[in-house]
Write an enzyme that holds these catalytic residues in place. Sequence first.
Site, PDB file in Angstrom:
ATOM      1  N   CYS A 132       0.833  -1.200   0.000  1.00 45.16           N
ATOM      2  CA  CYS A 132       0.000   0.000   0.000  1.00 45.16           C
ATOM      3  C   CYS A 132       0.870   1.253   0.000  1.00 45.16           C
ATOM      4  CB  CYS A 132      -0.909  -0.017   1.237  1.00 45.16           C
ATOM      5  SG  CYS A 132      -1.887   1.477   1.413  1.00 45.16           S
ATOM      6  N   CYS A 135      -0.355   4.080   2.291  1.00 42.40           N
ATOM      7  CA  CYS A 135      -0.122   3.837   3.721  1.00 42.40           C
ATOM      8  C   CYS A 135       1.358   4.001   4.084  1.00 42.40           C
ATOM      9  CB  CYS A 135      -0.529   2.421   4.123  1.00 42.40           C
ATOM     10  SG  CYS A 135      -2.015   1.807   3.359  1.00 42.40           S
ATOM     11  N   ASP A 136       2.254   3.477   3.255  1.00 42.61           N
ATOM     12  CA  ASP A 136       3.664   3.366   3.654  1.00 42.61           C
ATOM     13  C   ASP A 136       4.626   4.243   2.854  1.00 42.61           C
ATOM     14  OD1 ASP A 136       2.857   1.410   5.441  1.00 42.61           O
ATOM     15  OD2 ASP A 136       3.129  -0.211   3.997  1.00 42.61           O
TER      16      ASP A 136
END
Length: 304
Positions: A132, A135-136
């Site tokens: 992701c 997200c990261d």
Amino acid sequence: MWDSLIIGSGPAGLGAAIYGKRAGLSVLVAEKEYMGTGQIAESGQVDNYLGLVGKSGYDLGEIFLEDAKNLGVEFYEGEAVAFEKKENGWSVSFENGEVIEAKTVIYGAGAKHRPLGLPEEADYAGKGISYCAICDGAFYKKKVTAVIGGGDVAVEDAIFLAGLCEKVYLIHRRDSLRAAKSLQEKLFTLPNVELVWNAAVEEITGEAFVTGVQLLDTQTKEERFVAADGIFIAVGIQPVSESFKSLVKTDEAGYICAGEDCCTSVPGIFAVGDVRTKKLRQIVTAVADGANAVNSVQEYFQTR
Ligand code: NAP
């Protein structure tokens, strides 16, 4: 007993909730882990949802959630793990031991990331391998990353990461992308993205953290090593249908067999969104499934 228990709070589940509520049905939306909005929260920018073009996936999900809450939709946090047929409907057990009864079930648990299938993949999860970018991605500011895949998600991830990272490799196993043309056009304008075509991933290398990826050119059979601080795997999705497989008919890949009316092989159970068999998995088709499923629920009630 609820008229409909909706499993999943992505666009399909929330679409069903809104249509259900407006049809005068009692509906409850169940979502595991947290009250999220499904996979769309992982989309950087959504440019193909009519009326709300340019919103981030997260913001779009929040708007959907807000709409449902404003209509008085009720929510439940828990993971449905077992479904039992009762005389008037279904008894659904949750992992916390609670049981909820409903006359119908609208199942929209969506899909999850498909792993690449390399033995070292699990070892480096959280140590340089991610599924992701939204997200990261922030962990890789001014660093070098590689995205593996050639679909919408891979290209969206590469575009997003290009705004953060010094350099992004997009590694694809063929010589053309399957992502939407508009995404491809955007990608090709980015100076810090390098496309690596016809590349099969042989190994993800690392020590404590990922160091790069070993590739084989499928045409020339030449080996190539791409050094990277982070590897984003975007090689597709797989349906979240495990707890449902023994109940309804699924295809070989595990998608629940259902047409546009969202009716499954079992009367009273409806499948919506990415988890059902369909050609085009998009937010707009997921939301449409929600509406169609409620229509089918109403027809089901009329014929009983
Ligand atoms: P996808 O469209 O299935 O693409 C998966 C990509 O990974 C393909 O390019 C495939 O290569 C490659 N791949 C698969 N297995 C591989 C392997 N073992 N090794 C290397 N490469 C591999 O999946 P997705 O991009 O995750 O998208 C999932 C669904 O969500 C799609 O229906 C997509 O349209 C939808 N979506 C839409 C949007 C949007 O509309 N903006 C955004 C995100 C997602 P090949 O091309 O060679 O098969």
